[in-house]
Write a protein that holds these residues in place. Sequence first.
Motif, PDB file in Angstrom:
ATOM      1  N   LEU A 179       0.273  -0.965  -0.083  1.00 39.92           N
ATOM      2  CA  LEU A 179      -0.025   0.114  -0.425  1.00 39.92           C
ATOM      3  C   LEU A 179       0.731   1.436   0.011  1.00 39.92           C
ATOM      4  CD1 LEU A 179      -2.566  -1.506   2.646  1.00 39.92           C
ATOM      5  CD2 LEU A 179      -2.986  -1.034   0.446  1.00 39.92           C
ATOM      6  N   SER A 180       1.884   1.338   0.590  1.00 40.18           N
ATOM      7  CA  SER A 180       2.739   2.593   0.833  1.00 40.18           C
ATOM      8  C   SER A 180       3.393   2.816  -0.083  1.00 40.18           C
ATOM      9  CB  SER A 180       3.862   2.424   2.198  1.00 40.18           C
ATOM     10  OG  SER A 180       4.886   1.085   1.542  1.00 40.18           O
ATOM     11  N   ARG A 181       3.846   1.205  -1.148  1.00 44.48           N
ATOM     12  CA  ARG A 181       4.701   1.367  -2.593  1.00 44.48           C
ATOM     13  C   ARG A 181       3.335   2.588  -3.725  1.00 44.48           C
ATOM     14  NH1 ARG A 181       6.816  -2.235  -2.669  1.00 44.48           N
ATOM     15  NH2 ARG A 181       5.526  -3.983  -3.739  1.00 44.48           N
ATOM     16  N   LEU A 182       2.076   1.099  -3.482  1.00 43.30           N
ATOM     17  CA  LEU A 182       0.884   2.035  -4.700  1.00 43.30           C
ATOM     18  C   LEU A 182       0.376   3.028  -4.394  1.00 43.30           C
ATOM     19  CD1 LEU A 182       0.122  -1.279  -6.110  1.00 43.30           C
ATOM     20  CD2 LEU A 182       1.836   0.486  -7.136  1.00 43.30           C
ATOM     21  N   ARG A 183      -0.035   3.712  -2.666  1.00 41.85           N
ATOM     22  CA  ARG A 183      -0.167   4.653  -2.749  1.00 41.85           C
ATOM     23  C   ARG A 183      -1.873   5.010  -3.227  1.00 41.85           C
ATOM     24  NH1 ARG A 183       1.235   7.492   1.332  1.00 41.85           N
ATOM     25  NH2 ARG A 183       0.340   9.093   0.999  1.00 41.85           N
ATOM     26  N   PRO A 184      -3.010   3.653  -3.267  1.00 39.66           N
ATOM     27  CA  PRO A 184      -4.241   4.142  -3.785  1.00 39.66           C
ATOM     28  C   PRO A 184      -5.038   4.684  -2.453  1.00 39.66           C
ATOM     29  CG  PRO A 184      -3.805   1.782  -2.197  1.00 39.66           C
ATOM     30  CD  PRO A 184      -2.016   2.635  -1.893  1.00 39.66           C
ATOM     31  N   THR A 185      -6.253   5.194  -2.573  1.00 42.04           N
ATOM     32  CA  THR A 185      -7.181   6.281  -1.842  1.00 42.04           C
ATOM     33  C   THR A 185      -8.317   4.758  -1.553  1.00 42.04           C
ATOM     34  OG1 THR A 185      -6.963   7.505  -3.313  1.00 42.04           O
ATOM     35  CG2 THR A 185      -8.832   7.212  -1.951  1.00 42.04           C
ATOM     36  N   LEU A 186      -8.183   4.845  -0.770  1.00 50.94           N
ATOM     37  CA  LEU A 186      -8.948   4.029   0.255  1.00 50.94           C
ATOM     38  C   LEU A 186     -10.328   4.458   0.213  1.00 50.94           C
ATOM     39  CD1 LEU A 186      -6.363   2.969   3.439  1.00 50.94           C
ATOM     40  CD2 LEU A 186      -6.901   1.799   0.906  1.00 50.94           C
ATOM     41  N   VAL A 187     -10.954   3.398   0.134  1.00 54.52           N
ATOM     42  CA  VAL A 187     -12.787   4.018   0.286  1.00 54.52           C
ATOM     43  C   VAL A 187     -13.431   2.877   0.632  1.00 54.52           C
ATOM     44  CG1 VAL A 187     -14.417   4.297  -2.289  1.00 54.52           C
ATOM     45  CG2 VAL A 187     -12.277   4.504  -2.389  1.00 54.52           C
ATOM     46  N   LEU A 188     -13.540   3.537   1.930  1.00 58.19           N
ATOM     47  CA  LEU A 188     -14.072   2.530   2.231  1.00 58.19           C
ATOM     48  C   LEU A 188     -16.228   2.330   1.878  1.00 58.19           C
ATOM     49  CD1 LEU A 188     -14.414   1.265   5.602  1.00 58.19           C
ATOM     50  CD2 LEU A 188     -15.081   2.843   6.193  1.00 58.19           C
ATOM     51  N   CYS A 189     -15.977   1.339   1.738  1.00 61.08           N
ATOM     52  CA  CYS A 189     -17.878   1.392   0.857  1.00 61.08           C
ATOM     53  C   CYS A 189     -18.818   0.294   1.496  1.00 61.08           C
ATOM     54  CB  CYS A 189     -17.694   0.939  -0.318  1.00 61.08           C
ATOM     55  SG  CYS A 189     -17.023  -1.230  -0.265  1.00 61.08           S
ATOM     56  N   ARG A 190     -18.671  -0.332   3.111  1.00 61.19           N
ATOM     57  CA  ARG A 190     -19.207  -1.210   4.089  1.00 61.19           C
ATOM     58  C   ARG A 190     -18.738  -1.178   5.120  1.00 61.19           C
ATOM     59  NH1 ARG A 190     -19.516  -5.263   0.588  1.00 61.19           N
ATOM     60  NH2 ARG A 190     -18.030  -6.768   1.984  1.00 61.19           N
ATOM     61  N   CYS A 191     -19.587  -0.805   6.035  1.00 66.15           N
ATOM     62  CA  CYS A 191     -19.147  -1.005   7.582  1.00 66.15           C
ATOM     63  C   CYS A 191     -20.271  -1.169   8.369  1.00 66.15           C
ATOM     64  CB  CYS A 191     -18.167   0.729   7.840  1.00 66.15           C
ATOM     65  SG  CYS A 191     -17.799   0.803   9.658  1.00 66.15           S
ATOM     66  N   GLU A 192     -19.984  -2.314   8.904  1.00 67.03           N
ATOM     67  CA  GLU A 192     -21.079  -3.003   9.288  1.00 67.03           C
ATOM     68  C   GLU A 192     -20.764  -2.667  11.047  1.00 67.03           C
ATOM     69  OE1 GLU A 192     -23.474  -4.761   8.836  1.00 67.03           O
ATOM     70  OE2 GLU A 192     -22.971  -4.190   6.996  1.00 67.03           O
ATOM     71  N   THR A 193     -19.058  -2.400  11.574  1.00 70.00           N
ATOM     72  CA  THR A 193     -18.942  -2.184  12.827  1.00 70.00           C
ATOM     73  C   THR A 193     -19.204  -0.558  13.124  1.00 70.00           C
ATOM     74  OG1 THR A 193     -16.407  -2.695  11.963  1.00 70.00           O
ATOM     75  CG2 THR A 193     -17.946  -4.418  13.502  1.00 70.00           C
ATOM     76  N   SER A 194     -17.888   0.077  14.290  1.00 70.51           N
ATOM     77  CA  SER A 194     -17.811   1.096  14.719  1.00 70.51           C
ATOM     78  C   SER A 194     -17.855   1.717  13.518  1.00 70.51           C
ATOM     79  CB  SER A 194     -17.105   1.444  15.532  1.00 70.51           C
ATOM     80  OG  SER A 194     -17.301   2.775  16.160  1.00 70.51           O
ATOM     81  N   GLN A 254      -1.570   6.568   6.507  1.00 76.46           N
ATOM     82  CA  GLN A 254      -1.109   7.682   6.154  1.00 76.46           C
ATOM     83  C   GLN A 254      -1.478   7.388   4.812  1.00 76.46           C
ATOM     84  OE1 GLN A 254       2.550   8.828   7.437  1.00 76.46           O
ATOM     85  NE2 GLN A 254       2.273   7.796   9.766  1.00 76.46           N
ATOM     86  N   LEU A 255      -3.084   6.686   3.951  1.00 72.43           N
ATOM     87  CA  LEU A 255      -3.174   6.747   3.204  1.00 72.43           C
ATOM     88  C   LEU A 255      -4.308   7.545   3.025  1.00 72.43           C
ATOM     89  CD1 LEU A 255      -2.728   2.989   1.894  1.00 72.43           C
ATOM     90  CD2 LEU A 255      -1.432   5.412   0.796  1.00 72.43           C
ATOM     91  N   PRO A 256      -4.735   8.324   1.598  1.00 67.90           N
ATOM     92  CA  PRO A 256      -6.028   9.404   1.796  1.00 67.90           C
ATOM     93  C   PRO A 256      -6.876   7.645   1.572  1.00 67.90           C
ATOM     94  CG  PRO A 256      -4.801  10.000  -0.296  1.00 67.90           C
ATOM     95  CD  PRO A 256      -3.771   8.286  -0.021  1.00 67.90           C
ATOM     96  N   VAL A 257      -7.878   8.680   2.630  1.00 66.89           N
ATOM     97  CA  VAL A 257      -8.688   8.198   3.071  1.00 66.89           C
ATOM     98  C   VAL A 257     -10.474   8.433   2.450  1.00 66.89           C
ATOM     99  CG1 VAL A 257     -10.412   6.786   4.981  1.00 66.89           C
ATOM    100  CG2 VAL A 257      -7.883   6.915   4.914  1.00 66.89           C
ATOM    101  N   GLU A 258     -11.278   7.666   2.063  1.00 69.82           N
ATOM    102  CA  GLU A 258     -12.445   8.295   1.597  1.00 69.82           C
ATOM    103  C   GLU A 258     -13.951   7.332   2.133  1.00 69.82           C
ATOM    104  OE1 GLU A 258     -14.946   8.612  -2.008  1.00 69.82           O
ATOM    105  OE2 GLU A 258     -12.741   9.819  -2.441  1.00 69.82           O
ATOM    106  N   VAL A 259     -14.702   7.517   2.721  1.00 68.17           N
ATOM    107  CA  VAL A 259     -15.868   7.470   3.330  1.00 68.17           C
ATOM    108  C   VAL A 259     -16.913   7.273   1.809  1.00 68.17           C
ATOM    109  CG1 VAL A 259     -17.792   6.617   4.965  1.00 68.17           C
ATOM    110  CG2 VAL A 259     -15.036   7.387   5.470  1.00 68.17           C
ATOM    111  N   THR A 260     -17.217   6.418   1.287  1.00 65.09           N
ATOM    112  CA  THR A 260     -18.856   6.921   0.610  1.00 65.09           C
ATOM    113  C   THR A 260     -20.428   7.341   1.252  1.00 65.09           C
ATOM    114  OG1 THR A 260     -19.635   4.181   0.821  1.00 65.09           O
ATOM    115  CG2 THR A 260     -17.712   5.022  -0.919  1.00 65.09           C
ATOM    116  N   PRO A 261     -20.867   8.006   0.566  1.00 67.47           N
ATOM    117  CA  PRO A 261     -22.233   8.592   1.246  1.00 67.47           C
ATOM    118  C   PRO A 261     -22.800   7.184   1.106  1.00 67.47           C
ATOM    119  CG  PRO A 261     -21.495   9.814  -1.037  1.00 67.47           C
ATOM    120  CD  PRO A 261     -20.757   8.125  -0.942  1.00 67.47           C
TER     121      PRO A 261
END
Length: 658
Positions: free
Chosen positions: A95-110, A122-129
């Motif tokens: 992950l640190s070599r490719l540095r993708p944006t992590l897109v959280l598309c499903r969350c069943e916990t906290s 330490q990667l770009p993070v995005e939470v979907t609507p």
Amino acid sequence: MVIQVHRPLGSCWQGLAQSHLIRLPGGTPTSGYPFEALADPGSATSAAGRAARIFELPHLRDLAPFATRKGPWTPLRLLVDDAQLGELHRSRALLSRLRPTLVLCRCETSLARSVQFLASLQLPVEVTPGVWTRQDADAMRDLAERLLFSPFIKTPVQPFFDLLRACLSPAGAPTLWELGRERLGRYLYLSDAGQVTLSERWAKRQCYFGQVADRPQAWHTSDLYRSLRRWQSGGFRLDTRCAVCRVQPLCAGYLRADRPRSSGSLLACKAFTEFIAVLRTHANGLNETYRRLDHHHRGDLETNFRRKVPAKPGPTTGQQERAREHTTAIVLIPAPCQNACIFCAPSQKRALGATLSDAAIETFIERCGARGVSTLIFSGEGEPTHHPRLPEFIAAAAAAGIQERIITTNGTALSPDLLSRLKSAGTVGIVFSMHGIGATHDQIVRREGSFERLSASLQHARDLGVDIGLNACLVRANLSQIEDLLELGRRVATMPQTLSFPEWSGSALAHTALLATYGEIKAALDRINWAGYPRAALDNLPPCQSPAGIRPVDRPSQLAHLDAQGAKQVATGLNFGNNRIPDRCQRRKCVARDLCCGVDRHYLQLRGASEFHPRQFSAKGLSHLPRRQRGGPTDAPDDVQTAAACDGPPRQPVGGEQ
């Protein structure tokens, strides 16, 4: 395979756009995949660099082929859920070599804990609507506290970082439509079945504009397009509790649009309100502290703020949206005019003999191209088609990379030969000024035979395949023909058809008896069923004088402007500064204040402001009324109220009030 296209060129499907977000089904992407479905290989728009290709991968294992791929760096987005946190931790090196944006598309916990872990990588993070709009108020409040104060969150999390920036500086802040990549006219979403919609959440609800093979004009007539147009233009605001919502400028109806009658939308609104309340409290404290500090100590506060909410590499989502904002420029060419319209505003300027050199126009076009202007309108303080070098200016705009080149004209001087040269030069659209049908038009422009020549020019433009727009200034003579004009526009127009309140200056001040009042125009517009005219739009009419069911014209907040006095950047608010907000509307805090274009200042001087009634809204005061008394349909939900019920009886002016 799913493709989300950012900002299609023009108003129709013309190949590559500014960026493509491509969701791969898995495996290594091939060299040309999947752009064959988007553009003709021979199209000029398929040149390298015209569109950014962003690949979205559904599985962590799909990152491996990109680690060994040679060539330019490819932006990547990785779809993750809270069940993959352990696997992500074990793959930190990749992950640190490719540095993708992590897109959280499903969350069943906290959600707060999942976001905290992803941001700690330490990667770009995005939470979907689809994730954060399903959270309750307690979960969103916990998320806000962690985003602001947790030492483990080392990178901003979108869209929440842009929302914090909006709380710190509300001016020009993006709305959830922009942050969620659902701005109408800027994004398209294509399913693997060839269906077109706005985003993934609408595709999940099986709501589509149409097929890829359909013409964009067919998309504009779909129920989904009309509904989204109403929501994004703010036409819903006065009919719902959004009128008194403190976070409405940020939400703009985004949370209620896909399920307006569902209790889930009310829960999402409450959770979002709680979340923004925490951010605003923190932002207000920072702003107050910043104001109290002197110049030498402000740097320390800015440094501390950057530590708490550090900037990620590259621009944030909100900054990108503002940089990509649809920019417009206009050139007013001094030229003679065969017509003598009773409302002509620039007639006095023409009498002074103002001039504009060809070199100034060419320099302005070059600067517009260099600054990323996407729409250039050639209008005039007269008739622009009289200028002998107009086709050359159009060609220069096309060469500068300006996507939309539009001409406004009265149509009387557009010969078939001139139309052919303008089309060959790169004219995209022509807006014709048609103020009536037959003799009524001739009476308004005070030139016999003008309507006949205008109709011939319009037909020639249609035969050449140029986009057609219509504009009509509403005066007493054409109020009875508004529906006839709308029917004509429905048949021939491929661009918006605008109904305008004329500016009371120039020739209009000498013909005030022929001009219509706001009240007369509103009475005429209220008699029309606007459902059959999706392209119609109103210009220079305040909300209290506009009927329900029709949107205001879509106008940028600022545009570049060139006339005989030189080039400048002008604000379009209050009709370019020519209008005023009546004192009575300011004193009584009309809820439509932010949506209002104001009232013509000369009109206020001549006729006063007695016909303008500030809109008042009280959800608590209307909650006990039956739905029929609120002015809405009897099957409407309790939280939907019409503007007519919100207004209440108009209060009589007191003393010399205006």
